[in-house]
Motif scaffolding. Structure first.
Motif: not given
Length: 265
Positions: A118-119, A178-185, A131-133
């Motif tokens: 898990l990355v 991979m748990l990763i922050g997405e491009r914010p909207g 917040r969410h990982a």
């Protein structure tokens, strides 16, 4: 269209605003956007910028993970800072050489090759990861029990999705997520994305991954995302593949989780 006593001219779509956070039916004041909507837009834009530029608090995240019983390793990509990371996506896809060597040394001390590594990568929204990982991993542990005992969690800063391939290759993992922050909207500065790859190794391309997107309380819940990911992990392990060759049919076989559906007033 109608005009209220403040001078605001509403649109026929106004009542739909309660059903979505999207910026619809803003109305107008004269020929301009209403002041409150201009202020909301500025606030949303500032939130999106902060999500991209604010650094991930790795110490705080690591403490939370260790308290929850996860083994934690750290690494950096080859992007030395945020500005370079944004301008050179290729560097975010590669591990810093010093950290790659350190991971190789740590991998030699593992009791065996993990089924899954898990990355966690900050990506384009450290806010989402902060917040969410951890809540997502806790939900996943209930659906994929082996994860809590044998799977190291590697936190990579200035990370792009593909850096998980190199991490998985070094650890000799059968699969990587991979748990990763997405491009914010403008209405979603904290969406977490999950990417599953079978047989991770450098050179994998995006068509060889499965993606679960918009993980957050206002989007796909932790439980729903964990159940979907666990189902994909089992299928990937059974079939020996991932990506476009692995179809997500989890909604057809998993019991439905009741969701809160917004309604029009």
């Amino acid at each position: 269209m109608s005009q209220d006593n403040t001078g605001l001219i509403a649109t026929p779509w106004t009542e739909w605003r309660s059903a979505t956070p999207a910026r619809i039916a803003l109305g107008r004041a004269g020929v301009a956007t209403p002041t409150d909507e201009s202020l909301r837009f500025g606030w949303a834009h500032a939130m999106a910028r902060d999500a991209i530029h604010a650094p991930l608090n790795v110490d705080l995240l690591e403490v939370g993970l260790r308290l929850a019983g996860w083994e934690v390793l750290r690494a950096r990509s080859r992007a030395p800072d945020r500005t370079t990371y944004l301008r050179r996506p290729d560097l975010g896809r590669q591990l810093h050489e010093d950290d790659a060597q350190q991971l190789r040394a740590q991998a030699s001390q593992l009791p065996g090759k993990p089924e899954l590594c898990l990355v966690i990568g900050d990506g384009l929204s450290s806010l989402a990861v902060q917040r969410h990982a951890l809540p997502l991993l806790e939900a996943l542990r209930a659906q994929w029990p082996v994860a809590g005992a044998q799977t190291p969690v590697v936190i990579v800063t200035q990370a792009r999705v593909a850096v998980a391939d190199e991490v998985g290759e070094i650890l000799g993992a059968g699969m990587s997520t991979m748990l990763i922050g997405e491009r914010p909207g403008l209405s979603s500065p904290d969406s977490l994305g999950l990417y599953l790859t079978h047989g991770p190794r450098r050179g994998r391309h995006d068509a060889e991954r499965n993606c679960i997107s918009n993980v957050r309380p206002e989007g796909l819940s932790y439980l729903s995302a964990a159940r979907k990911l666990a189902w994909l992990l089992r299928q990937s392990q059974r079939l020996g593949l991932s990506g476009v060759a692995l179809k997500d049919e989890s909604d057809a076989v998993l019991p439905l989780i009741p969701a809160s559906v917004p309604t029009l007033s």
